[in-house]
Design an enzyme around this catalytic site. Structure first.
Site, PDB file in Angstrom:
ATOM      1  CD  GLN A   1      64.845 -50.854  30.262  1.00  0.00           C
ATOM      2  OE1 GLN A   1      64.848 -50.810  28.755  1.00  0.00           O
ATOM      3  NE2 GLN A   1      65.532 -49.810  30.800  1.00  0.00           N
ATOM      4  N   GLY A   2      62.254 -53.428  33.753  1.00  0.00           N
ATOM      5  CA  GLY A   2      62.797 -53.045  35.164  1.00  0.00           C
ATOM      6  C   GLY A   2      64.114 -53.328  35.638  1.00  0.00           C
TER       7      GLY A   2
ATOM      8  CD  GLU B   1      65.928 -52.243  19.407  1.00  0.00           C
ATOM      9  OE1 GLU B   1      66.231 -53.281  18.741  1.00  0.00           O
ATOM     10  OE2 GLU B   1      65.113 -51.322  18.876  1.00  0.00           O
TER      11      GLU B   1
ATOM     12  CB  SER C   1      65.745 -47.532  37.113  1.00  0.00           C
ATOM     13  OG  SER C   1      66.315 -47.139  35.963  1.00  0.00           O
TER      14      SER C   1
ATOM     15  CD  GLU D   1      74.185 -34.700  33.395  1.00  0.00           C
ATOM     16  OE1 GLU D   1      73.426 -35.836  33.132  1.00  0.00           O
ATOM     17  OE2 GLU D   1      73.967 -33.683  33.457  1.00  0.00           O
TER      18      GLU D   1
HETATM   19  C1  LIG Z   1      60.444 -40.837  31.778  1.00  0.00           C
HETATM   20  C2  LIG Z   1      61.247 -41.748  32.442  1.00  0.00           C
HETATM   21  C3  LIG Z   1      61.077 -42.928  31.963  1.00  0.00           C
HETATM   22  C4  LIG Z   1      61.955 -44.113  32.428  1.00  0.00           C
HETATM   23  N1  LIG Z   1      61.438 -45.463  32.100  1.00  0.00           N
HETATM   24  C5  LIG Z   1      62.338 -46.211  32.827  1.00  0.00           C
HETATM   25  C6  LIG Z   1      61.934 -47.724  32.503  1.00  0.00           C
HETATM   26  O1  LIG Z   1      60.881 -48.026  31.817  1.00  0.00           O
HETATM   27  N2  LIG Z   1      62.554 -48.648  33.223  1.00  0.00           N
HETATM   28  C7  LIG Z   1      63.875 -48.525  33.823  1.00  0.00           C
HETATM   29  O2  LIG Z   1      64.447 -49.349  34.125  1.00  0.00           O
HETATM   30  N3  LIG Z   1      64.279 -47.038  33.952  1.00  0.00           N
HETATM   31  C8  LIG Z   1      63.351 -46.193  33.552  1.00  0.00           C
HETATM   32  N4  LIG Z   1      63.866 -44.774  34.067  1.00  0.00           N
HETATM   33  C9  LIG Z   1      64.946 -44.516  34.772  1.00  0.00           C
HETATM   34  C10 LIG Z   1      66.200 -43.812  34.172  1.00  0.00           C
HETATM   35  O3  LIG Z   1      66.842 -44.991  33.465  1.00  0.00           O
HETATM   36  C11 LIG Z   1      66.938 -43.265  35.193  1.00  0.00           C
HETATM   37  O4  LIG Z   1      66.227 -42.285  35.651  1.00  0.00           O
HETATM   38  C12 LIG Z   1      68.185 -42.897  34.826  1.00  0.00           C
HETATM   39  O5  LIG Z   1      69.189 -44.106  34.562  1.00  0.00           O
HETATM   40  C13 LIG Z   1      68.837 -42.102  35.836  1.00  0.00           C
HETATM   41  O6  LIG Z   1      68.886 -42.868  37.255  1.00  0.00           O
HETATM   42  P1  LIG Z   1      68.494 -41.897  38.403  1.00  0.00           P
HETATM   43  O7  LIG Z   1      67.261 -41.291  38.166  1.00  0.00           O
HETATM   44  O8  LIG Z   1      68.580 -42.762  39.669  1.00  0.00           O
HETATM   45  O9  LIG Z   1      69.286 -40.500  38.553  1.00  0.00           O
HETATM   46  P2  LIG Z   1      70.823 -40.618  39.126  1.00  0.00           P
HETATM   47  O10 LIG Z   1      71.568 -41.997  38.605  1.00  0.00           O
HETATM   48  O11 LIG Z   1      70.829 -40.484  40.408  1.00  0.00           O
HETATM   49  O12 LIG Z   1      71.473 -39.340  38.562  1.00  0.00           O
HETATM   50  C14 LIG Z   1      71.346 -38.173  39.043  1.00  0.00           C
HETATM   51  C15 LIG Z   1      72.094 -36.943  38.397  1.00  0.00           C
HETATM   52  O13 LIG Z   1      73.626 -37.356  38.870  1.00  0.00           O
HETATM   53  C16 LIG Z   1      74.278 -37.609  37.588  1.00  0.00           C
HETATM   54  N5  LIG Z   1      75.177 -38.622  37.495  1.00  0.00           N
HETATM   55  C17 LIG Z   1      75.191 -39.745  37.978  1.00  0.00           C
HETATM   56  N6  LIG Z   1      76.412 -40.527  38.057  1.00  0.00           N
HETATM   57  C18 LIG Z   1      77.051 -39.898  37.423  1.00  0.00           C
HETATM   58  C19 LIG Z   1      78.524 -39.764  36.965  1.00  0.00           C
HETATM   59  N7  LIG Z   1      79.119 -40.814  36.920  1.00  0.00           N
HETATM   60  N8  LIG Z   1      78.898 -38.809  36.242  1.00  0.00           N
HETATM   61  C20 LIG Z   1      78.333 -37.762  36.309  1.00  0.00           C
HETATM   62  N9  LIG Z   1      77.175 -37.534  36.285  1.00  0.00           N
HETATM   63  C21 LIG Z   1      76.648 -38.548  37.192  1.00  0.00           C
HETATM   64  C22 LIG Z   1      72.990 -38.028  36.534  1.00  0.00           C
HETATM   65  O14 LIG Z   1      73.306 -37.462  35.060  1.00  0.00           O
HETATM   66  C23 LIG Z   1      72.171 -37.182  36.841  1.00  0.00           C
HETATM   67  O15 LIG Z   1      72.203 -35.677  36.431  1.00  0.00           O
HETATM   68  C24 LIG Z   1      63.030 -43.789  33.447  1.00  0.00           C
HETATM   69  C25 LIG Z   1      63.261 -42.418  33.821  1.00  0.00           C
HETATM   70  C26 LIG Z   1      62.485 -41.304  33.082  1.00  0.00           C
HETATM   71  C27 LIG Z   1      62.902 -39.950  33.755  1.00  0.00           C
END
Ligand SMILES: Cc1cc2nc3c(=O)[nH]c(=O)nc-3n(C[C@H](O)[C@H](O)[C@H](O)COP(=O)(O)OP(=O)(O)OC[C@H]3O[C@@H](n4cnc5c(N)ncnc54)[C@H](O)[C@@H]3O)c2cc1C
Lengths: 406, 376
Positions: free
Chosen positions: A134-135, A256, A137, A384
């Site tokens: 899944q691409g 899903e 992020s 969150e």
């Molecule tokens: C093990 C693992 C597998 C993953 N696999 C995939 C994958 O296969 N494909 C894919 O596309 N992605 C994948 N992800 C990515 C995942 O979807 C993102 O990590 C997630 O959406 C959070 O984005 P970020 O890491 O950029 O954190 P950020 O969005 O930068 O968040 C950092 C912190 O800020 C908080 N925050 C951000 N916005 C708000 C808000 N509006 N209100 C309150 N708090 C907020 C968050 O909750 C978090 O605590 C994976 C992540 C993990 C850990």
């Protein structure tokens, strides 16, 4: 609301007389599972091959995808039967499909794909002949996915109609093993409601795709960075309309997730039972503080089971899964973490051992789970963000971001 | 008073400078993931500053500064995840001092204080604290005692030149000192949740041992060791939590999503505010507990148990929160967040579990109440 029996009727032990005959599919599934019984190989690569073989055979036997429509290659089972199906699979300790993410893209294809796309992709996906990643992020677009900036530019030349994709994805689970990526890419200008985003199927072996594995908290490499440098993707791989990919990704994710709980439910039940045995065996269950925690975990697993049935019931009636699905997502995220928190409490002094320590109880699985469960409140939408969704979408509170609702 | 405050400030600054230079994240990661178990060179530099002798009186070659200062120093070590056996070494020093055994004290304290030798506590481990090692047998031999058996999990054993072993002798509990470098002692490294505090299994095969405490002194001496360990472990946890909080706050102020710094979302800012409240509360309790070790009273045990329970739990919560605030980044191996979580989580069950410590404290408080009522 229609009630759904907790356990399919034929599972209840008959007090006298003959049990009702199980349906034909169930007889065949039991036979299939009996014929495929066996222990998973220790070696990681062998284990993957084994799981793939199992699911290819399952598809061959017409016993894959209980909830999918028959036209899409599924079994078209009713809700109660789907539950029974997953129960059989869990009980037999059947290997999980090696690519859970496949079941996020599949409903999207069933709902929004062209007949050619369904024909091309669904069968190899079910058989695990082809694995998916899944691409979504990107480094600059995590919680705020609509900020994604990987560009896809449409060109028509002598090679035909296609997109040139340039940009970067991150945290892409299984990217190093996947044959295909379902990706969100930018084809138009950003705007409210995820405007300008398209849903594209990208072959991972295409020229210009670079996968760089990232090590995770456990030391293993379960996810990766993926770079696209002018990657050519046939325009026929666009799902739905151009610039309308955001809505597609959201609706299919929602539905899903509702069905995903089905298979999780029995797995969680088993893990909680294993935790209870661990607590009994170590003697920790005699401690009142531990008993409180165990009871709380038991309550959560029951909440998950009961809620997922309510949500599914609604989905099957053609309505929105409603609050139960959102509630379950959050309960599940936090449940996985709490479960392992309690498990380490039960381990007591042995919780200091690492997950690679041979002498650790149950070969370090609880410690490994403790570390990995950190992702359960991050990976599939952070806790969150899930609370924001509950507040804004379910309770109707105003968005603090001043966003228009999508 | 001002002098102590001044000394503590100077010590923290000097340590902070040394560790910033000698114990940064890359260094810790390389050590933790490599074959080496602990940082010998760093220990030597810390020894040059007098760190291993902080609680040891000058007559044994120490600084005689007490636990108040040792706890402050340990907090700085925790901040940098320093892979050195300060906690275990201090626990054994505390046992030596509490035993009043001048021969053993004269033999070991100067070498422990100079940093030449480090020590580890080889005891049975329960949720309620250290106990006798079940599988070790002590037998009398001409000129002393001999120990045989195994202790499955010992923190800092691989570094140790001296082991404090809790074992049964003639059916009674006793404490023994074993030179870990002699023939017959085998130390096998274990995979640890927190590799910055290495673990090992210890086997002894008829090794010579000096008896530090017989069954009459056993409880008092063993308690002195456990309390020292708990206070330093708690101080370490304060440092671990404080650094994890700083990382979370730093990231919350710089990472942007939805067009703003994530620290402007209250889910994040309130989490950070709660971290500060918990860290400051822990620090206050730990300082009081350390002071109480230096100036013991009937309240010392309660002060130690409450401080340890609070600080150990706080560190787990704050380091877990630090991972959460970092999102996907916090889940990577490369980012230090998981090393902080590991150190915090392992510390929680290294000596005694927080909920058991609270249970013990509450029991003591209630018992004291009954006692007071009887007096009236
Ligand atoms: C093990 C693992 C597998 C993953 N696999 C995939 C994958 O296969 N494909 C894919 O596309 N992605 C994948 N992800 C990515 C995942 O979807 C993102 O990590 C997630 O959406 C959070 O984005 P970020 O890491 O950029 O954190 P950020 O969005 O930068 O968040 C950092 C912190 O800020 C908080 N925050 C951000 N916005 C708000 C808000 N509006 N209100 C309150 N708090 C907020 C968050 O909750 C978090 O605590 C994976 C992540 C993990 C850990």
């Amino acid at each position: 609301m229609a009630t759904v029996p907790a356990v399919p009727a034929e599972d209840a032990e008959p007090s006298s007389g003959g049990a009702p005959r199980p349906p034909e599919w169930r007889v065949r599934l039991r036979e299939f599972l009996a014929a495929h019984a066996g222990r998973p190989p220790q070696d990681k690569a062998e284990r993957l091959a084994w799981a793939r073989g199992f699911h290819a055979d399952l598809e061959e036997a017409g016993l894959a995808a209980p909830g999918w429509p028959v036209e899409a290659g599924g079994m078209g089972l009713e809700l109660a039967d789907q539950l029974a199906y997953h129960q059989e699979m869990t009980r037999a300790r059947a290997p999980k499909h090696p690519c859970g993410l496949s079941f996020i893209v599949a409903p999207t294809l069933i709902m929004h794909g062209t007949p050619e796309q369904r024909e091309r992709f669904l069968r190899p996906l079910l058989r695990a002949d082809e694995l998916w990643c899944q691409g979504f992020s990107e480094p600059g677009a995590g919680s705020d996915l609509t900020a994604l900036s990987t560009r896809a530019v449409r060109v028509q030349d002598s090679d035909g109609d296609h997109y040139l994709v340039t940009g970067q994805k991150v945290w892409t689970t299984m990217a190093d093993q996947a044959d295909w990526m379902f990706a969100l890419v930018r084809t138009g200008s950003p705007g409210p409601g995820g405007a300008g985003i398209s849903y594209l199927l990208i072959p991972m072996d295409a020229e210009g795709v670079t996968v760089r594995p990232l090590r995770d908290i456990s030391g293993g490499a379960h996810f990766a960075e993926v770079f696209f440098d002018g990657v050519r993707v046939p325009a026929a791989n666009l799902v739905g309309e151009e610039n309308k990919g955001w809505a597609i990704a959201r609706t299919s994710l929602g539905h899903e997730r509702a069905t995903a709980f089905l298979s999780d439910e029995f797995r969680y039940r088993r893990i909680v039972d294993e935790l209870l045995s661990l607590a009994a065996r170590t003697g920790a269950a005699a401690d009142p503080v531990v008993r409180q925690s165990l009871a709380r975990i038991e309550a959560s697993v029951r909440v998950l089971a009961s809620n997922s049935r309510r949500a599914l019931d609604l989905v099957l009636q053609g309505s929105d899964p409603g609050p139960a699905a959102s509630v379950n997502r959050l309960v599940k995220s936090e449940f996985e973490q709490e479960l392992h928190e309690v498990a380490l409490r039960v381990l007591g002094p042995d919780a200091v051992l690492g997950n690679r320590e041979r002498t650790a109880p149950e070969r370090g699985r609880w410690t490994y789970g403790y570390l990995m469960s950190r992702a359960s409140t991050i990976g599939a939408g952070t806790a969150e963000i899930q609370r924001n969704t509950i507040a804004e979408k379910v309770l109707g509170l105003p968005s603090h971001r001043g966003e228009t609702r999508s | 008073m001002t002098t102590t405050v001044g000394i503590e400030k100077d010590l923290r600054e000097a340590l902070g400078r040394l560790l910033a230079e000698r114990c940064d994240h890359e260094h810790v990661a390389a050590l933790a993931d490599g074959p080496q178990e602990w940082d010998r060179d760093l220990w030597a530099e810390l020894a040059a500053m007098g760190l291993p002798g902080l609680v040891v009186p000058p007559e044994h070659g120490g600084e005689g500064m007490g636990f108040a200062l040792a706890a402050a120093a340990q907090e700085e070590l925790g901040r940098r995840l320093a892979p050195v056996p300060a906690m275990s070494t201090t626990a054994v020093q505390a046992a030596l001092l509490a035993s009043g055994d001048s021969a053993e004290a004269a033999r070991w304290l100067p070498r422990l204080t100079s940093g030449e030798v480090t020590a580890a506590v080889a005891a049975g481990r329960t949720v309620d604290g250290w106990a006798m090692a079940d599988d070790v047998r002590a037998t009398r031999a001409p000129g002393g005692w001999r120990l045989s058996g195994r202790v499955p999990v010992v923190a800092d054993a691989a570094a140790a030149g001296l082991l404090l072993v809790a074992a049964g002798a003639d059916g009674d509990p006793a404490l023994f000192l074993v030179d870990a470098t002699v023939k017959g002692v085998r130390i096998d490294r274990l995979d640890a949740l927190d590799p910055t505090r290495p673990l090992a299994g210890v086997r002894m095969d008829g090794v010579p041992a000096g008896r530090l405490a017989g069954h009459e002194e056993f409880t008092e001496v063993f308690q002195a060791a456990e309390r020292a360990a708990l206070v330093l472990l708690a101080a370490d946890a304060v440092g671990v939590a404080a650094q994890a909080m700083d990382m979370a706050v730093e990231y919350a102020g710089t990472r942007r999503q939805f067009g703003r710094a994530i620290g402007s979302f209250q889910a994040i800012s309130h989490r950070c505010a709660d971290m500060l409240v918990a860290v400051e509360s822990s620090r206050a309790l730990v300082a009081a507990a350390a002071a109480s070790l230096d100036d013991p009273s009937e309240d010392t045990a309660v002060a130690v148990d409450l401080a340890a329970a609070h600080a150990l739990e706080t560190a787990v919560r704050v380091t877990g929160g630090c991972v959460q605030v970092h999102g996907g980044m916090g889940f990577t191996w490369e980012h230090p967040a998981h090393r902080y979580l590991r150190r915090a989580k392992a510390a929680e069950s290294l000596v005694a579990l927080p909920d058991r410590l609270r249970d013990r404290a509450a029991a003591a408080l209630v018992a004291r109440l009954d006692h007071d009522n009887e007096d009236n």
